[in-house]
Design a protein around this motif. Structure first.
Motif, PDB file in Angstrom:
ATOM      1  N   SER A 235       0.883  -1.170   0.000  1.00 37.42           N
ATOM      2  CA  SER A 235       0.000   0.000   0.000  1.00 37.42           C
ATOM      3  C   SER A 235       0.918   1.216   0.000  1.00 37.42           C
ATOM      4  O   SER A 235       2.123   1.072  -0.163  1.00 37.42           O
ATOM      5  N   ARG A 236       0.398   2.392   0.251  1.00 37.91           N
ATOM      6  CA  ARG A 236       1.122   3.621  -0.074  1.00 37.91           C
ATOM      7  C   ARG A 236       2.582   3.616   0.370  1.00 37.91           C
ATOM      8  O   ARG A 236       3.470   3.643  -0.442  1.00 37.91           O
ATOM      9  N   ASN A 237       2.840   3.553   1.671  1.00 34.93           N
ATOM     10  CA  ASN A 237       4.237   3.545   2.112  1.00 34.93           C
ATOM     11  C   ASN A 237       4.567   2.307   2.940  1.00 34.93           C
ATOM     12  O   ASN A 237       5.499   2.315   3.730  1.00 34.93           O
ATOM     13  N   VAL A 238       3.776   1.249   2.754  1.00 30.95           N
ATOM     14  CA  VAL A 238       3.985   0.036   3.557  1.00 30.95           C
ATOM     15  C   VAL A 238       4.115  -1.172   2.631  1.00 30.95           C
ATOM     16  O   VAL A 238       3.340  -1.339   1.694  1.00 30.95           O
ATOM     17  N   LEU A 239       5.114  -2.000   2.927  1.00 31.40           N
ATOM     18  CA  LEU A 239       5.226  -3.319   2.289  1.00 31.40           C
ATOM     19  C   LEU A 239       4.940  -4.360   3.358  1.00 31.40           C
ATOM     20  O   LEU A 239       5.537  -4.323   4.435  1.00 31.40           O
ATOM     21  N   PHE A 240       4.027  -5.274   3.067  1.00 27.92           N
ATOM     22  CA  PHE A 240       3.645  -6.302   4.040  1.00 27.92           C
ATOM     23  C   PHE A 240       3.877  -7.665   3.390  1.00 27.92           C
ATOM     24  O   PHE A 240       3.191  -8.035   2.449  1.00 27.92           O
ATOM     25  N   TYR A 241       4.878  -8.400   3.887  1.00 32.64           N
ATOM     26  CA  TYR A 241       5.173  -9.733   3.351  1.00 32.64           C
ATOM     27  C   TYR A 241       4.615 -10.792   4.301  1.00 32.64           C
ATOM     28  O   TYR A 241       4.705 -10.637   5.519  1.00 32.64           O
ATOM     29  N   SER A 242       4.089 -11.869   3.744  1.00 33.94           N
ATOM     30  CA  SER A 242       3.701 -13.001   4.591  1.00 33.94           C
ATOM     31  C   SER A 242       4.099 -14.289   3.893  1.00 33.94           C
ATOM     32  O   SER A 242       4.008 -14.392   2.671  1.00 33.94           O
ATOM     33  N   ARG A 243       4.517 -15.276   4.694  1.00 29.93           N
ATOM     34  CA  ARG A 243       4.745 -16.584   4.072  1.00 29.93           C
ATOM     35  C   ARG A 243       3.388 -17.200   3.742  1.00 29.93           C
ATOM     36  O   ARG A 243       2.359 -16.827   4.318  1.00 29.93           O
ATOM     37  N   LEU A 244       3.381 -18.140   2.815  1.00 24.29           N
ATOM     38  CA  LEU A 244       2.156 -18.876   2.483  1.00 24.29           C
ATOM     39  C   LEU A 244       2.193 -20.234   3.177  1.00 24.29           C
ATOM     40  O   LEU A 244       3.266 -20.758   3.482  1.00 24.29           O
ATOM     41  N   LEU A 245       1.019 -20.787   3.447  1.00 25.85           N
ATOM     42  CA  LEU A 245       0.964 -22.114   4.069  1.00 25.85           C
ATOM     43  C   LEU A 245       1.147 -23.182   2.999  1.00 25.85           C
ATOM     44  O   LEU A 245       0.652 -23.056   1.885  1.00 25.85           O
ATOM     45  N   GLU A 246       1.862 -24.234   3.369  1.00 22.35           N
ATOM     46  CA  GLU A 246       2.115 -25.308   2.400  1.00 22.35           C
ATOM     47  C   GLU A 246       1.071 -26.397   2.545  1.00 22.35           C
ATOM     48  O   GLU A 246       0.565 -26.644   3.629  1.00 22.35           O
ATOM     49  N   GLY A 247       0.783 -27.061   1.433  1.00 22.56           N
ATOM     50  CA  GLY A 247      -0.184 -28.163   1.452  1.00 22.56           C
ATOM     51  C   GLY A 247      -1.372 -27.851   0.580  1.00 22.56           C
ATOM     52  O   GLY A 247      -1.496 -26.747   0.042  1.00 22.56           O
ATOM     53  N   ASN A 248      -2.238 -28.831   0.419  1.00 22.81           N
ATOM     54  CA  ASN A 248      -3.419 -28.657  -0.433  1.00 22.81           C
ATOM     55  C   ASN A 248      -4.634 -28.338   0.420  1.00 22.81           C
ATOM     56  O   ASN A 248      -4.919 -29.048   1.386  1.00 22.81           O
ATOM     57  N   TYR A 249      -5.337 -27.298   0.041  1.00 21.93           N
ATOM     58  CA  TYR A 249      -6.561 -26.923   0.771  1.00 21.93           C
ATOM     59  C   TYR A 249      -7.671 -27.876   0.334  1.00 21.93           C
ATOM     60  O   TYR A 249      -7.792 -28.198  -0.842  1.00 21.93           O
ATOM     61  N   PRO A 250      -8.491 -28.366   1.289  1.00 21.14           N
ATOM     62  CA  PRO A 250      -9.552 -29.309   0.894  1.00 21.14           C
ATOM     63  C   PRO A 250     -10.553 -28.662  -0.069  1.00 21.14           C
ATOM     64  O   PRO A 250     -10.759 -27.451  -0.033  1.00 21.14           O
TER      65      PRO A 250
END
Length: 378
Positions: A235-250
């Protein structure tokens, strides 16, 4: 390193970064906030290795000078101590200077603090997000998307994949689904610039809750970049990183019934308030059960019974009731969460029998869907 900055700007940026910083991390350097200053402005970074937040404060904005950079440089400071100091500084003018290696001086008015910093080279490198998929959404839509799904993620780590929200594109839509196997929340939207190829990722619920606190309540554009193991929200002056969860979603699509035996149309806010009142007598966790019955007329009955406390019954005027008579019991909390997600609109509740999952949708559009499993009491 030496610079002067306005305290309220520094505090605002710091408050965002602090949302990523935890005291319980394997790498002690992550209890610190990384501060970098150059001729463009100040960048602060915080991370707990799952979430990383970067905020940038420009040297000037709209002709107003925010930072005066005297010497570029970088340092890591203990985040908790630094944010407490900044919050309590006496004036809006702050000077921060690093000398003799890591000695950091923070001065404001007649108050002066001396902190011992750490070398910024020890800080983990930011995730490298190669944009495989990229699209954008207005910030206020992004916030409502999170609010309407994230409450339904599982709180148990036994199936880690269910602690996240599944984002998937198909054809022209982005479909977001969360479930803890007792209930399900689904929200569909049509972004203006969908990625060319379809994707399917699971974003941790905790990450989305923190992101929700940072995003502004306006139509600013949030750019979303999805890569191999990471998602980045800009967004404007913010970078927000997140890891993703591994595996298959049902596959949750088969849980959603396509034909119904009973349909009740009712004002969502009235029903929410009635269930809230009924749940007063069903407070303890095991017993947080409310009964719901529709038999023929336009009124539906919400009731609750607790042997030690007493009982409550309430009739609600429905907009319309069609189909078979019905008696069903469900968790008051799950129903209230679902009604809050649809938020005050007229809703349709579709039942397929007393022991089958039922769904709630808004009568205004079918983009929000909530599904709840009933409880066996009869």
């Amino acid at each position: 390193m030496k610079f002067e900055i306005m305290r309220d700007w520094l505090l605002e940026g710091l408050n965002d970064v602090m949302k990523a910083i935890s005291q319980k991390v394997a790498n002690p350097i992550l209890t610190g906030v990384k501060i970098e200053v150059n001729d463009k402005g100040l960048t602060m970074t915080g991370s707990d290795s799952d979430i990383t937040i970067c905020t940038f404060i420009p040297v000037e904005e709209d002709g107003e000078q925010i930072i005066r950079v005297i010497e570029s440089g970088s340092i890591i400071l203990q985040a908790k101590v630094f944010s407490e100091i900044v919050r309590k500084l006496p004036t809006n003018d702050v000077t921060i200077e690093v000398e003799n290696g890591m000695q950091t001086h923070i001065q404001s008015g007649k108050s002066e603090f001396h902190l011992i910093g750490s070398n910024s080279d020890d800080y983990p490198v930011l995730p490298n997000v190669k944009d495989e998929y990229r699209f954008s959404l207005p910030s206020d839509l992004m916030k409502s998307l999170i609010k309407e799904t994230v409450f339904a993620v599982s709180q148990q780590e036994t199936r880690p994949i269910l602690t996240g929200v599944h984002w998937e594109t198909n054809e022209e839509k982005l479909v977001c689904v969360a479930t803890d196997s007792h209930r399900l929340a689904r929200r569909e939207i049509v972004p203006e610039n969908m990625p060319e190829s379809p994707f399917s990722v699971v974003i941790p619920g905790k990450s989305l809750q923190e992101l929700n606190k940072i995003l502004p309540d306006n139509a600013d554009v949030v750019e979303i970049v999805i890569a191999d193991q990471q998602v980045l929200f800009k967004s404007r002056n913010v970078l927000f990183y997140s890891r993703l969860l591994e595996g298959n979603y049902p596959d949750t699509s088969r849980l959603i019934p396509s034909e119904y035996k009973t349909t009740v149309q009712v004002n969502g806010r009235q029903l929410l308030q009635a269930i809230d009142r009924a749940s007063l007598l069903a407070r303890d966790e095991r017993n947080n059960i409310v009964r719901f019955s529709a038999d023929g007329g336009k009124a539906i009955e919400v009731s609750s019974n607790s042997p030690e406390v007493g009982k409550v019954e309430e009739l609600i005027e429905a907009i319309d009731v069609t189909g078979e008579d019905l008696k069903i019991s469900f968790s008051a909390k799950y129903m209230m969460d679902a009604l809050k997600a649809i938020d005050g609109q007229d809703i349709a509740i579709h039942f397929t029998g007393a022991m089958r999952p039922f769904i709630l949708t808004s009568m205004e559009n079918d983009l929000i869907l909530q599904l709840i499993l009933p409880v066996r009491t009869f």
